[in-house]
Write a protein that holds these residues in place. Structure first.
Motif, PDB file in Angstrom:
ATOM      1  N   ARG A  96     -43.172  65.254  63.495  1.00 39.71           N
ATOM      2  CA  ARG A  96     -42.150  65.946  62.697  1.00 39.71           C
ATOM      3  C   ARG A  96     -42.426  67.447  62.648  1.00 39.71           C
ATOM      4  O   ARG A  96     -41.499  68.249  62.578  1.00 39.71           O
ATOM      5  CB  ARG A  96     -42.098  65.344  61.284  1.00 39.71           C
ATOM      6  N   TYR A  97     -43.685  67.826  62.691  1.00 39.40           N
ATOM      7  CA  TYR A  97     -44.037  69.255  62.726  1.00 39.40           C
ATOM      8  C   TYR A  97     -43.543  69.885  64.023  1.00 39.40           C
ATOM      9  O   TYR A  97     -43.035  71.019  64.024  1.00 39.40           O
ATOM     10  CB  TYR A  97     -45.547  69.428  62.597  1.00 39.40           C
ATOM     11  N   PHE A  98     -43.696  69.165  65.144  1.00 38.34           N
ATOM     12  CA  PHE A  98     -43.251  69.665  66.444  1.00 38.34           C
ATOM     13  C   PHE A  98     -41.823  69.239  66.774  1.00 38.34           C
ATOM     14  O   PHE A  98     -41.412  69.312  67.917  1.00 38.34           O
ATOM     15  CB  PHE A  98     -44.202  69.175  67.549  1.00 38.34           C
ATOM     16  N   LYS A 102     -42.799  65.785  72.108  1.00 35.38           N
ATOM     17  CA  LYS A 102     -44.112  65.230  72.424  1.00 35.38           C
ATOM     18  C   LYS A 102     -44.886  66.082  73.427  1.00 35.38           C
ATOM     19  O   LYS A 102     -46.111  66.235  73.311  1.00 35.38           O
ATOM     20  CB  LYS A 102     -43.955  63.810  72.990  1.00 35.38           C
ATOM     21  N   GLU A 103     -44.185  66.645  74.395  1.00 38.88           N
ATOM     22  CA  GLU A 103     -44.869  67.456  75.404  1.00 38.88           C
ATOM     23  C   GLU A 103     -45.556  68.656  74.756  1.00 38.88           C
ATOM     24  O   GLU A 103     -46.715  68.971  75.061  1.00 38.88           O
ATOM     25  CB  GLU A 103     -43.856  67.928  76.461  1.00 38.88           C
ATOM     26  N   LYS A 104     -44.850  69.315  73.860  1.00 39.53           N
ATOM     27  CA  LYS A 104     -45.428  70.467  73.166  1.00 39.53           C
ATOM     28  C   LYS A 104     -46.583  70.033  72.271  1.00 39.53           C
ATOM     29  O   LYS A 104     -47.618  70.717  72.181  1.00 39.53           O
ATOM     30  CB  LYS A 104     -44.339  71.160  72.344  1.00 39.53           C
ATOM     31  N   LEU A 105     -46.423  68.885  71.614  1.00 37.88           N
ATOM     32  CA  LEU A 105     -47.475  68.353  70.746  1.00 37.88           C
ATOM     33  C   LEU A 105     -48.749  68.093  71.543  1.00 37.88           C
ATOM     34  O   LEU A 105     -49.840  68.528  71.146  1.00 37.88           O
ATOM     35  CB  LEU A 105     -46.987  67.062  70.090  1.00 37.88           C
ATOM     36  N   THR A 116     -54.431  72.554  65.468  1.00 37.35           N
ATOM     37  CA  THR A 116     -53.107  71.918  65.489  1.00 37.35           C
ATOM     38  C   THR A 116     -52.928  71.002  64.286  1.00 37.35           C
ATOM     39  O   THR A 116     -51.880  71.031  63.620  1.00 37.35           O
ATOM     40  CB  THR A 116     -52.917  71.114  66.786  1.00 37.35           C
ATOM     41  N   LEU A 117     -53.967  70.212  63.972  1.00 34.37           N
ATOM     42  CA  LEU A 117     -53.898  69.327  62.816  1.00 34.37           C
ATOM     43  C   LEU A 117     -53.742  70.116  61.512  1.00 34.37           C
ATOM     44  O   LEU A 117     -52.946  69.768  60.642  1.00 34.37           O
ATOM     45  CB  LEU A 117     -55.144  68.442  62.751  1.00 34.37           C
ATOM     46  N   ARG A 118     -54.511  71.177  61.387  1.00 31.12           N
ATOM     47  CA  ARG A 118     -54.481  71.981  60.166  1.00 31.12           C
ATOM     48  C   ARG A 118     -53.105  72.624  59.970  1.00 31.12           C
ATOM     49  O   ARG A 118     -52.558  72.621  58.860  1.00 31.12           O
ATOM     50  CB  ARG A 118     -55.572  73.054  60.225  1.00 31.12           C
ATOM     51  N   ARG A 189     -39.432  65.869  55.403  1.00 34.08           N
ATOM     52  CA  ARG A 189     -40.320  66.047  56.547  1.00 34.08           C
ATOM     53  C   ARG A 189     -41.590  66.808  56.200  1.00 34.08           C
ATOM     54  O   ARG A 189     -42.678  66.477  56.683  1.00 34.08           O
ATOM     55  CB  ARG A 189     -39.540  66.776  57.659  1.00 34.08           C
ATOM     56  N   ARG A 190     -41.473  67.819  55.358  1.00 31.89           N
ATOM     57  CA  ARG A 190     -42.607  68.709  55.102  1.00 31.89           C
ATOM     58  C   ARG A 190     -42.848  68.867  53.601  1.00 31.89           C
ATOM     59  O   ARG A 190     -42.887  69.977  53.069  1.00 31.89           O
ATOM     60  CB  ARG A 190     -42.365  70.087  55.724  1.00 31.89           C
TER      61      ARG A 190
END
Length: 525
Positions: A96-98, A102-105, A116-118, A189-190
């Motif tokens: 949901r952040y990206f 999926k490719e960018k993630l 990335t996690l943070r 989402r956020r």
């Protein structure tokens, strides 16, 4: 627009998602397509029974129910979980952040997993979080005694809640916080941890444990909406109260050569590119320019240029309000001739002849006004026809009630069955559809540069317009019992012909867009 023969592959609708009380027959009727409905076509004695092949102006699409949207999200989450070895709740937060890219993630995570996690609001797996809900008395000794930082309650019997960051609050305050975010702010989402400056995201499992069922249902609805909104290949059906989404893989870069018309299971037909009602054959950028032109004040300025002149001394805008060409500016009192714009003192008694007017000498001064007038006349030519077809389509909508009564009368006064008199409704459907197509052909033609190809387009436009008017006239005819058979055959023949003329126009226009044959007077990219 997908045909009935394509529904087996394209439509992905689950009957479980239809509202309670809908029967299988109700659902089947909701999937009907106005120009390819098998039930209606029975009345045409096989006129439209040939196998449908996808035409140039049609695009592939599928209808997604809520159940399929949830399944699609679960599938994406499972894939990320398997590849990255993350818990499903963290994989969902990352996706949901990206925005489900999926490719960018994968690219960002492989380069810098902790960062990335943070940034996504996920606590590293190395950090062991406590259970989501826990009694204050069961907290580790280091966290006791517990006091909620929101309500300042320090009752040892309180149930506390937190996500992986371990910022704990009493479950009542946490519930109120989430309820406000979901119900009033429309967030899903956020939703971040209530702790100040903590960006850890509250996962779905935590929301499920803390809020009531009504708020949870709203939360999941919002999650589905963000899934569709974040996905370039998905768009919600714009029809009121419709819960279906359309999946169509036409990239935005192709909208200059394709009009991606789609049809929802509810029957609504719209453009996947811009979300407006079907506007074939005009591409989205032309539709946007045309609607803006019709709404803004540009034509008011055009009218002023065409019907007024400026005082040659003070440049005030003046409108002629009488037949006399002797003009006096109310602002500076300058007197001049409306025809040649020269000083009135030089006209003497020959003002009515205006011997100072010379086309060659005054052409430069009048060129701007002449061009404005021509521009206005050209715009009104196309707009009047555009508006006329729009109004005719609205009036034809009223024809449905008259047609239903006529169908009942026809059934009672002849040996035709109810199925056999459906040809009248089908004819009205196609008439309205052609009206809307013709409406947008005039917006398309307005921006079309004059070429040899333009003549072909205008010929197709003329043939469709003439045939549509003839069919509309047939539908308005009163029923005569002894002529029902002739009327039925005439309407059937004309309906088939009108449908064919529409397909010819759309097919040729779509091929022209794909092949780059059309030239426009504005930039459509």
């Amino acid at each position: 627009m997908a045909s009935d023969s394509d529904y087996d592959d394209d439509f992905m609708v689950d009957t479980d998602d239809i509202m309670d009380g809908d029967t299988d027959s109700d659902f089947a009727s909701s999937l009907s397509v106005s120009d390819n409905d098998e039930t209606d076509d029975m009345a045409f004695d096989g006129a439209f029974a040939e196998k449908h092949e996808r035409k140039t102006y049609e695009v592939e699409f599928s209808v997604q129910s809520v159940k399929h949207l949830v399944a699609s999200q679960d599938k994406e989450i499972e894939q990320v979980t398997t590849i990255l070895g993350l818990p499903s709740k963290d994989a969902a937060t990352l996706l949901r952040y990206f925005r489900w890219n999926k490719e960018k993630l994968f690219e960002r995570y492989m380069d810098a997993p902790d960062t990335t996690l943070r940034r996504a609001g996920v606590v590293s797996q190395q950090y062991q979080a406590q259970p989501t809900l826990i009694k204050a008395t069961d907290l580790p000794p280091s966290d006791q005694p517990f006091t909620c930082d929101i309500c300042c309650d320090d009752d040892p019997d309180l149930t506390t809640a937190s996500v992986a960051c371990n910022h704990r609050f009493c479950v009542n305050c946490y519930g109120h916080y989430l309820t406000q975010k979901i119900k009033e702010d429309g967030e899903s989402r956020r939703i971040e941890c209530p702790q100040d400056q903590c960006n850890v995201i509250v996962d779905e499992a935590t929301v499920q444990r803390v809020v009531d069922d009504k708020i949870l249902a709203r939360y999941r609805e919002l999650l589905n909406r963000t899934f569709v909104d974040d996905n370039d290949n998905l768009r919600w059906c714009p029809a009121p109260d419709c819960e279906f989404a359309i999946e169509c893989h036409v990239p935005s870069t192709s909208l200059t050569s394709i009009v991606p018309t789609v049809q929802c299971a509810c029957g609504d037909i719209f453009c996947f590119g811009c979300g407006l009602p079907d506007h074939q054959p005009a591409i989205c950028s032309i539709v946007k320019k045309w609607l803006q032109k019709c709404e803004d004040d540009s034509e008011t300025a055009n009218w002023i240029s065409a019907h007024t002149k400026e005082c040659t001394k003070c440049h005030s805008t003046i409108e002629k309000n009488g037949g006399c060409n002797h003009m006096t500016c109310r602002k500076c009192r300058h007197e001049f001739c409306w025809v040649c714009m020269g000083p009135w003192s030089e006209h003497g008694t020959s003002w009515y002849n205006c011997n100072r007017f010379d086309e060659r000498s005054s052409s430069e001064a009048r060129e701007s006004q002449t061009q404005s007038r021509l521009s206005l006349e050209r715009y009104l030519h196309y707009y009047n026809r555009y508006a006329n077809h729009e109004q005719s389509a609205k009036l034809d909508q009223d024809l449905y009630q008259k047609t239903e009564k006529k169908m009942e009368e026809m059934q009672q006064t002849s040996d035709l069955s109810w199925i056999e008199v459906q040809f009248l409704k089908k004819a009205v459907d196609i008439t309205v559809q052609c009206r809307m197509t013709l409406k947008w052909t005039y917006a398309f033609a307005f921006y079309l540069a004059k070429t040899n190809e333009t003549a072909i387009f205008e010929d197709n436009q003329r043939d469709l317009e003439m045939a549509t008017e003839q069919l509309s006239e047939l539908l308005e005819k009163p029923l005569e019992r002894e002529k029902i058979a002739q009327l039925r055959q005439a309407v059937l023949d004309k309906t088939v012909y009108v449908k064919h003329r529409r397909e010819i126009l759309l097919e040729d226009t779509a091929k022209g867009l794909t092949e780059g044959r059309w030239s426009f007077i504005v930039d459509v990219k």
